[in-house]
Write an enzyme that holds these catalytic residues in place. Structure first.
Site, PDB file in Angstrom:
ATOM      1  N   HIS A  25       0.841  -1.204   0.000  1.00 21.57           N
ATOM      2  CA  HIS A  25       0.000   0.000   0.000  1.00 21.57           C
ATOM      3  C   HIS A  25       0.871   1.247   0.000  1.00 21.57           C
ATOM      4  CE1 HIS A  25      -3.162  -2.536   2.282  1.00 21.57           C
ATOM      5  NE2 HIS A  25      -3.708  -2.208   1.126  1.00 21.57           N
ATOM      6  N   CYS A  63      -2.282   0.380  10.071  1.00 12.91           N
ATOM      7  CA  CYS A  63      -3.412  -0.395   9.537  1.00 12.91           C
ATOM      8  C   CYS A  63      -4.295  -0.981  10.623  1.00 12.91           C
ATOM      9  CB  CYS A  63      -2.918  -1.480   8.604  1.00 12.91           C
ATOM     10  SG  CYS A  63      -1.857  -2.647   9.402  1.00 12.91           S
TER      11      CYS A  63
HETATM   12  N1  LIG Z   1      -2.967  -0.858   5.577  1.00  8.60           N
HETATM   13  C1  LIG Z   1      -2.206  -1.913   5.723  1.00  8.60           C
HETATM   14  O1  LIG Z   1      -0.985  -1.815   5.847  1.00  8.60           O
HETATM   15  N2  LIG Z   1      -2.801  -3.099   5.702  1.00  8.60           N
HETATM   16  C2  LIG Z   1      -2.137  -4.336   5.844  1.00  8.60           C
HETATM   17  C3  LIG Z   1      -2.943  -5.426   5.259  1.00  8.60           C
HETATM   18  C4  LIG Z   1      -2.274  -6.759   5.366  1.00  8.60           C
HETATM   19  C5  LIG Z   1      -3.092  -7.906   4.854  1.00  8.60           C
HETATM   20  N3  LIG Z   1      -2.411  -9.129   5.113  1.00  8.60           N
HETATM   21  C6  LIG Z   1      -3.364  -7.766   3.374  1.00  8.60           C
HETATM   22  O2  LIG Z   1      -2.574  -8.253   2.586  1.00  8.60           O
HETATM   23  O3  LIG Z   1      -4.384  -7.210   2.997  1.00  8.60           O
END
Ligand SMILES: NC(=O)NCCC[C@H](N)C(=O)O
Length: 258
Positions: free
Chosen positions: A163, A248
């Protein structure tokens, strides 16, 4: 008085099945992850934030990463539509939670995709990453939702990490922080500070000079202290194994009046 609320979502039993895209999969200890999540939410509360728990979504392995499900601008919520289909069922509970807090609710609509982790707000500038989870249609819809409210949306290519906010976040004065090897186009940011560790690029602004960051970035914490900030390190190692970072795990709602 503006409220200081933060949405959080307890990790579910299937956390270890969470998505991994840019790193090797490592075994996740769910019990340890729950302890780390408790300590993270305690750090928010300890610095004056009221945590609001979104109802669990136990069938969704990645539901703890609540930031990806919604983007807030003032009291307007834009419910995301992830580029990862397995994450789309996460949004229903989040929509209920923000509506219950009195936000007006918009949604990213098919075929557009957008993850909240791709959106970095600095004042009225809204940077949005175009990468694996957010596409051009999602960016157009973000613009159409927030520009009439006074936002200026700046699109940024993201190819090296999950992201935009895996690559950059910002200090309270708006200086953008990033680990240079992870950035496609650092020159898009008017004031940029390189940090020595990948996870040092992620800060949650707790208020005043306090910066919550991952315990895995001690050299960056030293840099921040040297610049007059107060680093607040938290261990989020189990979430880092799933490409999660400190931002997140919460959505701060700073402009609600309650
Ligand atoms: N905003 C973020 O950094 N989100 C992390 C999301 C990790 C999750 N394992 C994903 O791949 O969607």
């Amino acid at each position: 008085m503006p409220s200081k609320k933060a949405l959080v979502r307890r990790p579910g039993p299937r956390l270890a099945e969470g998505l991994v895209t840019h790193i090797e999969r490592e075994r996740v200890d769910v019990g340890r992850a729950v302890e780390q999540w408790e300590a993270y939410t305690e750090a928010l509360r300890g610095h004056g934030w009221e945590t609001v728990e979104v109802d669990p979504a136990d069938d969704c392995p990645d539901s703890v990463f609540v930031e990806d499900t919604v983007v807030m601008y003032r009291n307007v919520a834009l419910i995301a539509r992830s580029g990862a289909a397995s994450r789309r069922a996460e949004t229903a509970g989040v929509e209920e939670a923000v509506a219950a807090l009195g936000c007006s609710v918009n949604r990213i609509r098919e075929p557009g995709t957008l993850d909240g982790g791709d959106v970095l707000k600095i004042g009225d500038t809204v940077y949005v990453g175009r990468g694996g989870r957010t596409d051009a249609a999602g960016i157009q819809q973000l613009r159409a939702t927030f520009e009439p409210l006074g936002a200026r949306v700046v699109a940024v290519p993201v190819s090296k990490v999950l992201h935009l906010k895996s690559a950059v976040t910002a200090l309270p004065d708006g200086t953008v922080l990033g680990h240079l090897p992870n950035l496609d186009a650092p020159s898009l940011f008017p004031r940029f500070l390189p940090v020595p560790e990948e996870s040092g690029a992620h800060v949650v602004l707790l208020g005043g000079d306090r910066l919550l960051l991952a315990a895995s970035a001690p050299r960056t914490a030293e840099l921040f202290a040297d610049l007059g900030y107060a680093p607040v390190p938290v261990d989020i190692g189990e979430f880092e194994k799933l490409e999660g970072c400190v931002t997140c795990l919460s959505v701060r709602l700073r402009d609600l009046y309650a």
